[in-house]
Design a protein around this motif. Structure first.
Motif, PDB file in Angstrom:
ATOM      1  N   ALA A   1       5.565 -26.118  25.344  1.00 36.45           N
ATOM      2  CA  ALA A   1       4.410 -25.352  24.866  1.00 36.45           C
ATOM      3  C   ALA A   1       4.847 -24.277  23.883  1.00 36.45           C
ATOM      4  CB  ALA A   1       3.677 -24.729  26.047  1.00 36.45           C
ATOM      5  N   THR A   2       5.961 -23.596  24.170  1.00 36.62           N
ATOM      6  CA  THR A   2       6.436 -22.547  23.266  1.00 36.62           C
ATOM      7  C   THR A   2       6.782 -23.122  21.908  1.00 36.62           C
ATOM      8  OG1 THR A   2       7.305 -21.245  25.116  1.00 36.62           O
ATOM      9  CG2 THR A   2       8.169 -20.755  22.936  1.00 36.62           C
ATOM     10  N   TYR A   3       7.493 -24.238  21.900  1.00 33.44           N
ATOM     11  CA  TYR A   3       7.847 -24.876  20.634  1.00 33.44           C
ATOM     12  C   TYR A   3       6.586 -25.284  19.872  1.00 33.44           C
ATOM     13  CZ  TYR A   3      10.177 -28.015  17.325  1.00 33.44           C
ATOM     14  OH  TYR A   3      10.630 -28.630  16.170  1.00 33.44           O
ATOM     15  N   ALA A   4       5.651 -25.928  20.577  1.00 32.61           N
ATOM     16  CA  ALA A   4       4.429 -26.407  19.922  1.00 32.61           C
ATOM     17  C   ALA A   4       3.610 -25.248  19.372  1.00 32.61           C
ATOM     18  CB  ALA A   4       3.606 -27.240  20.899  1.00 32.61           C
ATOM     19  N   LEU A   5       3.531 -24.144  20.127  1.00 33.27           N
ATOM     20  CA  LEU A   5       2.770 -22.975  19.666  1.00 33.27           C
ATOM     21  C   LEU A   5       3.448 -22.318  18.471  1.00 33.27           C
ATOM     22  CD1 LEU A   5       1.847 -21.576  23.168  1.00 33.27           C
ATOM     23  CD2 LEU A   5       0.185 -22.247  21.417  1.00 33.27           C
ATOM     24  N   ARG A   6       4.763 -22.172  18.514  1.00 33.45           N
ATOM     25  CA  ARG A   6       5.471 -21.602  17.375  1.00 33.45           C
ATOM     26  C   ARG A   6       5.276 -22.483  16.139  1.00 33.45           C
ATOM     27  NH1 ARG A   6       9.849 -17.825  18.700  1.00 33.45           N
ATOM     28  NH2 ARG A   6      10.692 -18.222  16.622  1.00 33.45           N
ATOM     29  N   ARG A   7       5.274 -23.772  16.354  1.00 32.32           N
ATOM     30  CA  ARG A   7       5.062 -24.713  15.243  1.00 32.32           C
ATOM     31  C   ARG A   7       3.665 -24.526  14.648  1.00 32.32           C
ATOM     32  NH1 ARG A   7       3.257 -29.937  14.215  1.00 32.32           N
ATOM     33  NH2 ARG A   7       4.617 -31.162  12.838  1.00 32.32           N
ATOM     34  N   ALA A   8       2.649 -24.382  15.498  1.00 34.27           N
ATOM     35  CA  ALA A   8       1.274 -24.239  15.019  1.00 34.27           C
ATOM     36  C   ALA A   8       1.087 -22.922  14.270  1.00 34.27           C
ATOM     37  CB  ALA A   8       0.296 -24.331  16.194  1.00 34.27           C
ATOM     38  N   PHE A   9       1.553 -21.826  14.842  1.00 35.39           N
ATOM     39  CA  PHE A   9       1.375 -20.523  14.186  1.00 35.39           C
ATOM     40  C   PHE A   9       2.215 -20.412  12.923  1.00 35.39           C
ATOM     41  CE2 PHE A   9      -0.469 -19.185  18.252  1.00 35.39           C
ATOM     42  CZ  PHE A   9      -1.577 -18.494  17.781  1.00 35.39           C
TER      43      PHE A   9
ATOM     44  N   HIS B   1       0.613 -19.506   9.348  1.00 28.42           N
ATOM     45  CA  HIS B   1       1.069 -18.404   8.498  1.00 28.42           C
ATOM     46  C   HIS B   1       1.578 -18.916   7.162  1.00 28.42           C
ATOM     47  CE1 HIS B   1       2.004 -14.027   8.514  1.00 28.42           C
ATOM     48  NE2 HIS B   1       2.764 -14.398   7.497  1.00 28.42           N
ATOM     49  N   ASP B   2       2.235 -20.071   7.163  1.00 30.48           N
ATOM     50  CA  ASP B   2       2.674 -20.663   5.890  1.00 30.48           C
ATOM     51  C   ASP B   2       1.474 -20.934   4.985  1.00 30.48           C
ATOM     52  OD1 ASP B   2       5.311 -20.599   6.666  1.00 30.48           O
ATOM     53  OD2 ASP B   2       5.410 -22.721   7.219  1.00 30.48           O
ATOM     54  N   SER B   3       0.388 -21.400   5.576  1.00 33.26           N
ATOM     55  CA  SER B   3      -0.822 -21.663   4.794  1.00 33.26           C
ATOM     56  C   SER B   3      -1.385 -20.375   4.218  1.00 33.26           C
ATOM     57  CB  SER B   3      -1.880 -22.348   5.671  1.00 33.26           C
ATOM     58  OG  SER B   3      -1.424 -23.609   6.123  1.00 33.26           O
ATOM     59  N   LEU B   4      -1.352 -19.310   5.021  1.00 38.14           N
ATOM     60  CA  LEU B   4      -1.813 -18.014   4.516  1.00 38.14           C
ATOM     61  C   LEU B   4      -0.917 -17.523   3.385  1.00 38.14           C
ATOM     62  CD1 LEU B   4      -3.691 -15.540   4.786  1.00 38.14           C
ATOM     63  CD2 LEU B   4      -2.059 -14.630   6.462  1.00 38.14           C
ATOM     64  N   ASP B   5       0.388 -17.688   3.523  1.00 33.02           N
ATOM     65  CA  ASP B   5       1.316 -17.292   2.458  1.00 33.02           C
ATOM     66  C   ASP B   5       0.999 -18.037   1.161  1.00 33.02           C
ATOM     67  OD1 ASP B   5       2.687 -15.481   3.991  1.00 33.02           O
ATOM     68  OD2 ASP B   5       4.340 -16.855   4.477  1.00 33.02           O
ATOM     69  N   ALA B   6       0.797 -19.357   1.269  1.00 31.93           N
ATOM     70  CA  ALA B   6       0.514 -20.157   0.074  1.00 31.93           C
ATOM     71  C   ALA B   6      -0.819 -19.756  -0.549  1.00 31.93           C
ATOM     72  CB  ALA B   6       0.516 -21.643   0.435  1.00 31.93           C
ATOM     73  N   PHE B   7      -1.794 -19.484   0.303  1.00 31.81           N
ATOM     74  CA  PHE B   7      -3.093 -19.016  -0.203  1.00 31.81           C
ATOM     75  C   PHE B   7      -2.924 -17.704  -0.965  1.00 31.81           C
ATOM     76  CE2 PHE B   7      -6.852 -16.392   0.125  1.00 31.81           C
ATOM     77  CZ  PHE B   7      -7.884 -17.254  -0.220  1.00 31.81           C
TER      78      PHE B   7
ATOM     79  N   PRO C   1       4.623 -11.968  12.332  1.00 32.53           N
ATOM     80  CA  PRO C   1       4.973 -11.761  13.743  1.00 32.53           C
ATOM     81  C   PRO C   1       6.059 -12.744  14.185  1.00 32.53           C
ATOM     82  CG  PRO C   1       2.594 -11.876  13.444  1.00 32.53           C
ATOM     83  CD  PRO C   1       3.202 -12.294  12.152  1.00 32.53           C
ATOM     84  N   CYS C   2       6.919 -12.306  15.078  1.00 30.46           N
ATOM     85  CA  CYS C   2       8.010 -13.184  15.516  1.00 30.46           C
ATOM     86  C   CYS C   2       7.474 -14.436  16.200  1.00 30.46           C
ATOM     87  CB  CYS C   2       8.964 -12.433  16.433  1.00 30.46           C
ATOM     88  SG  CYS C   2       8.225 -11.832  17.970  1.00 30.46           S
ATOM     89  N   MET C   3       6.308 -14.326  16.870  1.00 27.26           N
ATOM     90  CA  MET C   3       5.728 -15.494  17.534  1.00 27.26           C
ATOM     91  C   MET C   3       5.157 -16.499  16.543  1.00 27.26           C
ATOM     92  SD  MET C   3       3.880 -13.488  20.688  1.00 27.26           S
ATOM     93  CE  MET C   3       3.079 -14.915  21.407  1.00 27.26           C
ATOM     94  N   ALA C   4       5.049 -16.113  15.280  1.00 32.53           N
ATOM     95  CA  ALA C   4       4.578 -17.035  14.243  1.00 32.53           C
ATOM     96  C   ALA C   4       5.724 -17.529  13.369  1.00 32.53           C
ATOM     97  CB  ALA C   4       3.513 -16.367  13.381  1.00 32.53           C
ATOM     98  N   GLN C   5       6.961 -17.259  13.790  1.00 33.76           N
ATOM     99  CA  GLN C   5       8.122 -17.817  13.099  1.00 33.76           C
ATOM    100  C   GLN C   5       8.291 -19.268  13.531  1.00 33.76           C
ATOM    101  OE1 GLN C   5       9.852 -16.164  10.868  1.00 33.76           O
ATOM    102  NE2 GLN C   5       9.388 -14.008  11.262  1.00 33.76           N
ATOM    103  N   ALA C   6       8.848 -20.086  12.657  1.00 38.58           N
ATOM    104  CA  ALA C   6       9.137 -21.472  13.025  1.00 38.58           C
ATOM    105  C   ALA C   6      10.103 -21.494  14.205  1.00 38.58           C
ATOM    106  CB  ALA C   6       9.734 -22.209  11.833  1.00 38.58           C
ATOM    107  N   PRO C   7      10.070 -22.541  15.028  1.00 40.67           N
ATOM    108  CA  PRO C   7      10.992 -22.616  16.172  1.00 40.67           C
ATOM    109  C   PRO C   7      12.441 -22.385  15.733  1.00 40.67           C
ATOM    110  CG  PRO C   7       9.392 -24.398  16.283  1.00 40.67           C
ATOM    111  CD  PRO C   7       9.180 -23.726  14.958  1.00 40.67           C
ATOM    112  N   ASP C   8      13.152 -21.568  16.494  1.00 41.13           N
ATOM    113  CA  ASP C   8      14.534 -21.260  16.118  1.00 41.13           C
ATOM    114  C   ASP C   8      15.483 -22.309  16.683  1.00 41.13           C
ATOM    115  OD1 ASP C   8      14.924 -20.631  18.837  1.00 41.13           O
ATOM    116  OD2 ASP C   8      14.506 -18.510  18.501  1.00 41.13           O
TER     117      ASP C   8
END
Length: 818
Positions: free
Chosen positions: A648-656, A660-666, A689-696
């Motif tokens: 779940a943590t990996y999947a959530l980090r992937r989603a956020f 955020h990448d989409s917001l950056d591109a926008f 936010p660190c929780m929106a970073q790609a999985p480490d």
């Protein structure tokens, strides 16, 4: 210093007013009082000119006539000149279907109390029995290699089984002999079949998605239902639906096929009917269909029905044997399910062929939009989920079985980068399936199903590509042993049907989402385009200022949460320690999405629809927030253990991270002198936010290891699938070999370690194992088991080899001497 304090207090007051959503009158009074109090800190606030300006603004905002004169009317007139008119087709598309929790996410303030009440659907006893019996029996009959490369069709006995065991009647009401299964049950059935055979799954899903069955059940006259539904339920009638054609694929609304109302003869009697001319392509089940649904544009030049010349898109149902219908040829879409063209020239049918009768003439587009949900929300995501289930199971097992450089390939970090993605995507797909099918029980949420179709099939594409990278040559070489190649070949089917994914992402998700999910936008546009301008102005005045307060509230929440993190953010009351921070992060990104969308709509207006790259990125943000909700809901249904939390943590980090990448591109591409950068800086003053970073890397290593291990998640993802245990089956061979490895692995690893050091004597594996037992490396009673495993391992890794004509498989499975 005191002046700075006064300014901070005034700004904080405004943020609080908007954050709390105070009414215009109460908010104005609070702001006026704070302004006067702050005047004792900064005397310049008592400047007469400033006081007059503030008082004037507050009076105008709170006096209806003044507000309309100085603000609402100028804005109303300006927007009326620049906003594009909403056409009838677009209006039908926007108004079709329902909204669900995605509207909460788009509003910027999710209602977690309602969300916490949502429970994932479960199977009834009848649905479970059908899965455990008829579906399993069907899966046992299927050989996808034979279907693909030998028969290029389902075997006749499979066709009979599908037709007469109810696989074509899942959505048909019980009173007509159907099963009326839930969306979740339909998804489970289709995905289980798809884990065995995509061809059989597609064949079964089409009558249960967009097609005559659903259209008749929803809109048909009683006579039409009595005429067609019992035969469709029994399998005596095979349906297809002709929508797309050479000139209209994704743009189905542009179909050139026509129907003209006229008089003609049927059985020697003159009746009022329609003369149809059409050319349809890519129609699944067309080559074997007995009844054809058609979409066409209906015209009434002689005004036989009314005053309109053009009635619009209409849906009709006709027997495939109708004179003038040309049917029976096949396309070859890469998977050998029945798919082909349908042509019709001067096909005359009575008016009662219109689904719903003559009063439904011209209402076909809305009917189609509302009924596309089954295909987009159930059938195609079910294919993707099936790929996730099998991809997880097979890749994890193969990564543990296959060894290179004296190490299981699944232990290499480069491989784990791909296998962790497979694990995270498979977990996400199963979670997403639960949430989307649950939404379909509450209505026909067109935005949710568009999101599901696009993101599920794109995740499937990524997952299978990663699986092919890990399998290497074992995944490339075609043959009955290959567990990946046929799904890989078939991926473009799910990507393309029900509207190409490019269209779905670029036009539909945000295009429909902004109109359907925004609490004010569509009503504002209707007020602007109202025939009665004074009434339109009055409606617009209320909507516009409610909209302004809504936007200011979202911006306030985004700013405050950006500064305070989750301190002032609410999570569902039943959220646990794991999920609560993630729910708070959804709140934050929901407010950011709503604020950003309003800024874009305000500055670009109708042009945002044409700026597809920008609108698609907002749609991606919206979608990823719904995916995050699905992951959290699914996580709560599984045991709270290390595997569940890690996935779940990996999947959530992937989603956020994607959100955020989409917001950056926008932000980078919005323009308007960098205004999007200003808002982003306000919303994220401390960066991403660190929780929106790609999985480490630690997460990647953890999931790359867990996908190879028995776990609660591995079991949960296997439960909905058909997992063969036949050692001669492509999947069964890997499965039984993996199970054997788990049984003997400690002894096998001890044997490999000793052999790698040159400590063992012998020219064959068995001789070396016997020597290992003599030297105490392994127990004597483990020799045969480890030897059996090594033979199974070698056989599992072989790829198919054929004779020179690629007809007969000739696999040499004997291990070479060591």
């Amino acid at each position: 210093m005191l002046s700075l304090l006064a300014i901070v207090l005034l700004v904080a007051t405004l943020l609080t007013i908007f954050y709390q959503g105070l009414s215009r009158g109460v908010g104005s009074a609070v702001f006026a009082i704070v302004w006067l109090l702050c005047g004792f800190l900064a005397s310049w606030l008592f400047n007469p000119i400033l006081l007059i300006l503030v008082a004037g603004v507050l009076v105008v905002l709170n006096h209806v006539d003044l507000r309309q004169k100085f603000i609402s009317r100028p804005v109303y007139n300006a927007l009326a000149k620049v906003m594009p008119a909403i056409g009838d087709t677009e209006r039908e598309a926007i108004e079709a279907g329902t909204t669900w929790f995605e509207a909460d996410l788009f509003s910027g303030k999710p209602d977690w109390q309602n969300f916490s009440k949502l429970q994932f659907s479960t199977l009834t006893d009848e649905e479970q029995s059908f899965l455990d019996n008829e579906v399993v029996e069907l899966c046992q009959m299927l050989d996808e290699w034979q279907i693909f490369h030998e028969l290029r069709d389902l075997p006749e006995e499979v066709w009979d089984f599908l037709k007469h065991k109810g696989f074509f009647s899942l959505i048909i009401p019980r009173e007509y002999g159907g099963k009326a299964f839930s969306p979740y049950a339909q998804s489970r059935i289709m995905s289980k079949i798809a884990t065995r055979s995509l061809t059989a799954a597609v064949t079964a899903m089409v009558p249960n998605s967009l097609g005559p069955g659903e259209l008749l059940a929803e809109y048909g006259t009683q006579e039409q239902k009595d005429r067609w539904l019992p035969g469709l339920a029994k399998g005596d009638e095979i349906p297809c639906f002709g929508l797309t054609g050479p000139e209209a694929g994704s743009d189905a609304g542009a179909i050139p096929d026509t129907g003209v109302i006229c008089k003609g003869k049927i059985d020697g009697k003159e009746v009022l009917g329609m003369r149809l001319n059409f050319a349809k392509r890519w129609i699944t089940l067309a080559p074997v269909a007995t009844v054809v649904g058609l979409a066409f544009k209906l015209y009434d030049p002689d005004h036989l029905l009314g005053d309109e010349d053009e009635l619009g898109i209409t849906c009709a149902l006709i027997p495939a044997s109708t004179k003038g219908v040309e049917i029976g040829r096949r396309h070859y879409p890469g998977s050998p399910f029945m798919n082909g063209p349908i042509n019709g020239k001067d096909v005359f049918v009575p008016l009662d062929a219109i689904i719903g009768g003559p009063e439904m003439a011209g209402k076909g587009w809305r009917m189609l939009i509302e009924c596309l949900g089954a295909g987009r929300g159930i059938s195609l995501p079910a294919l993707a989920t099936a790929s996730g289930e099998i991809g997880y199971r097979m890749t994890g097992a193969f990564g543990r079985i296959r060894r290179q450089f004296k190490t299981a390939v699944g232990e290499f970090e480069g491989v784990q980068e791909a296998s962790a993605e497979i694990a995270g995507i498979a977990y996400t797909l199963e979670a997403y399936r639960h949430l989307v099918t649950r939404s379909l029980e509450d209505g026909a949420p067109s935005v949710v199903t568009a999101m599901a179709k696009y993101h599920a099939t794109e995740m499937m594409r990524d997952l299978i590509n990663h699986g092919m990278d890990i399998a290497g040559g074992r995944g490339i070489q075609l043959g009955p042993r290959n567990f990946l190649a046929l799904p890989y070949q078939s991926t473009p089917i799910a990507i393309t049907v029900e509207g190409a994914n490019i269209l779905t992402r670029s036009l539909m998700i945000f295009g429909q989402g902004a109109m359907r999910c925004h609490p004010y936008l569509y009503e504002e546009l209707q007020a602007i385009q109202a025939d009665d301008k004074e009434k339109g102005l009055q409606d617009f005045d209320k909507l516009f200022f409610s909209h302004a307060g809504h936007t200011a509230g979202n911006m306030s929440r985004a700013i405050v949460q950006g500064l305070a993190g989750g301190l002032f953010s609410q999570a569902p009351g039943n959220a646990d320690a794991f999920s609560a921070p993630w729910y708070r992060l959804i709140n934050r990104y929901s407010a950011v999405l709503a604020s950003t969308a309003d800024v874009a709509l305000g500055l670009l207006g109708g042009d945002l629809k044409r700026r597809e790259l920008l609108s698609a990125r907002l749609g991606d943000m919206h979608s990823q927030l719904l995916i995050a909700c699905a992951i959290l809901k699914y996580h709560a249904t599984l045991p709270r253990d290390e595997a569940n939390d890690a996935h779940a943590t990996y999947a959530l980090r992937r989603a956020f991270s994607k959100a955020h990448d989409s917001l950056d591109a926008f932000t980078r591409n919005f323009g308007f002198f960098g205004i999007a950068h200003v808002f982003k800086a306000l919303f994220f003053p401390f960066g991403r936010p660190c929780m929106a970073q790609a999985p480490d890397d630690d997460m990647i290593r953890m999931l790359g290891t867990q996908i190879m291990e028995p776990s609660s998640v591995r079991d949960a993802l296997a439960e909905p699938a058909y997992i063969s245990r036949d050692p001669e089956d492509a999947i069964g061979r890997v499965e039984v070999t993996y199970s054997k490895l788990l049984e003997v692995e400690p002894a096998y690893m001890a044997f490999l370690k000793a052999d790698g050091k040159g400590q063992l004597q012998g020219s064959t594996v068995l001789e070396k194992l016997q020597d290992a037992a003599e030297k105490g490396v392994i127990a004597r009673d483990q020799v045969d088991a480890v030897n059996d495993y090594d033979a199974m391992r070698y056989d599992c890794l072989l790829t198919d080899a054929f004779d020179k004509n690629l007809k007969k498989v000739k696999v040499h499975a004997e291990r070479p001497s060591m």
